[in-house]
Design a protein around this motif. Structure first.
Motif, PDB file in Angstrom:
ATOM      1  N   ASN A  87       0.540  -1.199  -0.136  1.00  0.00           N
ATOM      2  CA  ASN A  87       0.766  -0.072   0.220  1.00  0.00           C
ATOM      3  C   ASN A  87       0.562   1.197  -0.117  1.00  0.00           C
ATOM      4  OD1 ASN A  87       0.094   1.099   2.565  1.00  0.00           O
ATOM      5  ND2 ASN A  87       0.893  -0.999   3.493  1.00  0.00           N
ATOM      6  N   ASN A  88       0.167   2.592  -0.220  1.00  0.00           N
ATOM      7  CA  ASN A  88       1.034   3.472  -0.212  1.00  0.00           C
ATOM      8  C   ASN A  88       0.826   4.294   1.245  1.00  0.00           C
ATOM      9  OD1 ASN A  88      -1.299   4.814  -0.664  1.00  0.00           O
ATOM     10  ND2 ASN A  88      -0.755   6.123  -2.465  1.00  0.00           N
ATOM     11  N   LEU A  96      -3.387  -0.212   7.123  1.00  0.00           N
ATOM     12  CA  LEU A  96      -4.562  -0.919   7.469  1.00  0.00           C
ATOM     13  C   LEU A  96      -4.706  -2.419   8.413  1.00  0.00           C
ATOM     14  CD1 LEU A  96      -4.203   0.053   3.069  1.00  0.00           C
ATOM     15  CD2 LEU A  96      -4.703   0.909   5.064  1.00  0.00           C
ATOM     16  N   VAL A 182      -6.183   6.197  -0.832  1.00  0.00           N
ATOM     17  CA  VAL A 182      -5.431   4.550  -0.617  1.00  0.00           C
ATOM     18  C   VAL A 182      -5.318   3.605  -2.544  1.00  0.00           C
ATOM     19  CG1 VAL A 182      -4.859   2.675   0.642  1.00  0.00           C
ATOM     20  CG2 VAL A 182      -5.864   4.312   1.543  1.00  0.00           C
ATOM     21  N   LYS A 183      -3.932   3.066  -2.002  1.00  0.00           N
ATOM     22  CA  LYS A 183      -3.544   2.686  -3.355  1.00  0.00           C
ATOM     23  C   LYS A 183      -3.193   0.891  -2.783  1.00  0.00           C
ATOM     24  CE  LYS A 183      -3.583   5.626  -6.697  1.00  0.00           C
ATOM     25  NZ  LYS A 183      -4.258   5.417  -8.066  1.00  0.00           N
ATOM     26  N   VAL A 184      -3.628   0.109  -2.290  1.00  0.00           N
ATOM     27  CA  VAL A 184      -3.865  -1.355  -2.338  1.00  0.00           C
ATOM     28  C   VAL A 184      -3.261  -2.231  -3.617  1.00  0.00           C
ATOM     29  CG1 VAL A 184      -4.103  -3.344  -0.991  1.00  0.00           C
ATOM     30  CG2 VAL A 184      -4.545  -0.570  -0.783  1.00  0.00           C
TER      31      VAL A 184
END
Length: 198
Positions: A87-88, A96, A182-184
């Motif tokens: 994740n970022n 998270l 959120v980038k996952v």
């Protein structure tokens, strides 16, 4: 000989052979390869595959979820050997939440992804269906939930077996500060083995 076990000095002063480390699978079968050795052999036989999601934007109220299905009557056993998550850092929280889901129902709006053979050529040996979606949680709920630190990539190497008629998945909660914050992404590595489910 190169494949002999080393001998060691016993407590009584006598030389004795070292005991090998063995791995026991879910069916109680013992092997000396362990997970890494099993994976290496499966790659050589064209029976190892990887698959994953793209890096997806996940709003705080939703989940990135994925599932690996083994269709009933497939005659195959899927042996998941690695799971990865990344994740970022663009979130307000420090972590998270990821949740393991047993036998999740696939999201009808999800995207199925082609399996990638780790030997680069053995597409025909593929078994199982992998899909993913961004949305609400799986109806089945998470059997186990764990936090993982924001901005990290983690890998889990605890094996999990998916028999014919079963599925396996994860859901990762966005917990970000607004839509798309959120980038996952998530990945799996697994082995396909013949299995007599009669």
């Amino acid at each position: 000989m190169a494949d002999q076990l080393p001998d060691i000095q016993g407590a009584n002063g006598r030389r004795q052979e070292a005991t090998p480390v063995v791995a026991v699978d879910a069916f109680g079968r013992i092997g000396q390869l362990g997970v890494e050795g099993k994976l290496e052999q499966a790659i050589e036989r064209g029976q190892a595959f990887s698959v994953g999601t793209p890096l997806e934007s996940v709003p705080g109220s939703q989940y990135l979820k994925y599932w690996l299905q083994n269709p009933a009557g497939s005659g195959k056993r899927l042996y998941v050997v690695k799971r990865g998550f990344s994740n970022n850092r663009r979130i307000t929280q420090s972590h998270l939440t990821r949740g393991l889901v047993i036998n999740p129902t696939p999201d009808g709006a999800g995207t199925n992804v082609a399996l990638n053979p780790l030997d680069g050529v053995s597409v025909g040996n593929a078994a199982g269906v992998f899909g993913w979606a961004v949305g609400g949680a799986f109806a089945e709920g998470a059997a186990i939930e764990r936090n993982f630190q924001a901005g990290n990539t983690i890998e889990i190497s605890v094996p999990r077996i998916v028999l014919p008629g079963q599925s396996f998945g994860y859901q990762i909660k966005g917990q970000g500060n607004g839509a798309g914050s959120v980038k996952v992404s998530a990945t799996l590595v697994f082995i396909v083995e013949d299995y007599d489910d009669a």
